[in-house]
Enzyme design. Sequence first.
Site, PDB file in Angstrom:
ATOM      1  N   HIS A 235      51.766  45.227  34.255  1.00 57.39           N
ATOM      2  CA  HIS A 235      50.634  46.161  34.134  1.00 57.39           C
ATOM      3  C   HIS A 235      49.607  45.687  33.108  1.00 57.39           C
ATOM      4  O   HIS A 235      48.792  46.480  32.650  1.00 57.39           O
ATOM      5  CB  HIS A 235      51.141  47.549  33.733  1.00 57.39           C
ATOM      6  N   HIS A 236      49.662  44.407  32.725  1.00 56.06           N
ATOM      7  CA  HIS A 236      48.721  43.961  31.692  1.00 56.06           C
ATOM      8  C   HIS A 236      47.286  44.009  32.186  1.00 56.06           C
ATOM      9  O   HIS A 236      46.351  44.057  31.389  1.00 56.06           O
ATOM     10  CB  HIS A 236      49.072  42.554  31.188  1.00 56.06           C
TER      11      HIS A 236
ATOM     12  N   LYS B 264      50.357  34.027  39.585  1.00 55.17           N
ATOM     13  CA  LYS B 264      49.353  33.538  40.539  1.00 55.17           C
ATOM     14  C   LYS B 264      47.963  34.108  40.203  1.00 55.17           C
ATOM     15  O   LYS B 264      46.985  33.379  40.106  1.00 55.17           O
ATOM     16  CB  LYS B 264      49.790  34.017  41.933  1.00 55.17           C
TER      17      LYS B 264
ATOM     18  N   LYS C  40      54.719  43.495  44.526  1.00 54.78           N
ATOM     19  CA  LYS C  40      55.114  43.110  45.884  1.00 54.78           C
ATOM     20  C   LYS C  40      55.868  44.260  46.510  1.00 54.78           C
ATOM     21  O   LYS C  40      56.512  45.044  45.810  1.00 54.78           O
ATOM     22  CB  LYS C  40      56.036  41.880  45.836  1.00 54.78           C
TER      23      LYS C  40
HETATM   24  N1  GLU Z   1      50.934  38.103  50.205  1.00 54.79           N
HETATM   25  C1  GLU Z   1      49.964  37.213  49.668  1.00 54.79           C
HETATM   26  C2  GLU Z   1      50.562  36.418  48.522  1.00 54.79           C
HETATM   27  O1  GLU Z   1      51.750  36.242  48.424  1.00 54.79           O
HETATM   28  C3  GLU Z   1      48.643  37.873  49.343  1.00 54.79           C
HETATM   29  C4  GLU Z   1      48.670  38.968  48.338  1.00 54.79           C
HETATM   30  C5  GLU Z   1      47.358  39.746  48.200  1.00 54.79           C
HETATM   31  O2  GLU Z   1      46.388  39.393  48.842  1.00 54.79           O
HETATM   32  O3  GLU Z   1      47.366  40.702  47.445  1.00 54.79           O
HETATM   33  O4  GLU Z   1      49.863  35.860  47.719  1.00 54.79           O
END
Ligand code: GLU
Length: 478
Positions: free
Chosen positions: A71-72, A101, A113
């Site tokens: 949550h940063h 990422k 996720k």
């Molecule tokens: N599911 C994709 C990923 O692993 C996209 C996530 C997104 O667009 O929020 O990066």
Amino acid sequence: MADKNGKLDLNKLSFSDSVSFYFDRASQFTDTPQGLLDQIKVCNSIYKMHFPVKYGNQVKVIEAYRVQHSHHRMPTKGGIRYSLMVDQDEVMALASLMTYKCAIVNVPFGGAKGGIKISPRQTPPEILENVTRRYTAELVKKNFIGPGIDVPAPDYGTGEREMAWIMDTYLTLRPGEIDGYGCVTGKPVSLNGIKGRTEATGRGVVYALNEVCSYADDMKGLGLSTGLEGKRVIIQGLGNVGYHTARIIREYGAKVIAVAESDGAVYDENGIDPVDLHRYRTEKKSVKGYPKGKVIADSLSALELDCDILIPAALEKQITDKNAARIKAKIIAEAANGPVTPAAEKILLKKGVMIIPDIYINAGGVTVSYFEWLKNLSHVSFGRMQKRWEEKHQRNFIKLVEDLTGKTVSKSKIDMLIHGADEIDLVNSGLEDTMIEAYQDIREFKKRRKNVPDLRTAAFAVSINKIRDSYYAMGIFP
Ligand code: GLU
């Protein structure tokens, strides 16, 4: 995780353990206190749910998850996966990869996720719709979704259709919310999605590889020529990511010599046309019998064929200690999340293989998701306000040059010169810039810190440093 001598046994790591392993390995190259490292590493919120869904005259209990890793930065962001392999460990691992990422590509979100344990291929669309709508309602009930809270997107087994169901359910439950369309990305363009999102991950992989292969010294070290032109590529997975990667990398002059799918692989040294193969597979539901190449029954063995670049674009744990030693590729581009296990990575790095990590190379999807979210919050598509003005301005400029020189510029040249940027031009240009800048950050970090062993460690360290700085800016840590 550890063997009887207390040593870390790489073969025993779960998916989320392996992300933690990479994190710990990189953290020594960051100047971050242990307490803050612990906070960055841990999953902040885990929501596991069960709900009933009607299958004909039966009822089945569905298991599903949403994990918000960090949550940063808010909202949190990450896809939703439909697969029978979904479990809590997998969703936690994938959520944490999203955090790292987003930080690498400067997308201002925390990672999240979702996952539903269901087979998207074997479930009728009506049931998938019920499950998706119920899942969304569960997220709304717990305040786990919203444009400023947590924004899902497609992942393995989901796409535009599921995102449209999510959006519609959300807007039904939260009527009148002005920014409601920003509750999910990867929506159809006709429902406030953005052009270029579908192919964004694959396009990002190609932009990244184009940058990676542009450094003559690095390529020389691998025994490769500079540039993508002529590179022999193997791709695992002809889903959304693999398909668009295969299609776009050919535009850069690379040759896709093999494509591996779950039911077999196709090999052709002269190059495979992914569009044709995809059409065949959609029609026949299999690559078996494809007439324009050699079909290999043992799909995984195709990853071991001689090539320059191997692109696993399917699922995690595809290259393990069992097959790593036989991989011949000089570069592995992790278009999927977690396709190489830590045990395999050790073998590959020893062989001198360059591994371009998932947390960088597949970040194109979330980058364009960010653009879609911005579009939803601003309620206007990119380019709409300035396109015509830019064209007019350019036309005046050409007119001035013509007047000053007494020469006329041809109509085709004028058309080319005045073309103002529309949405797809801006999305692709923003994506390309993002992928290039992020690679330069990672590569430079690795060069500057001589003892950083590989690109994954550099990528994690760059990412940790950025997240650390967000926490410092909040004044939470001394
Ligand atoms: N599911 C994709 C990923 O692993 C996209 C996530 C997104 O667009 O929020 O990066």
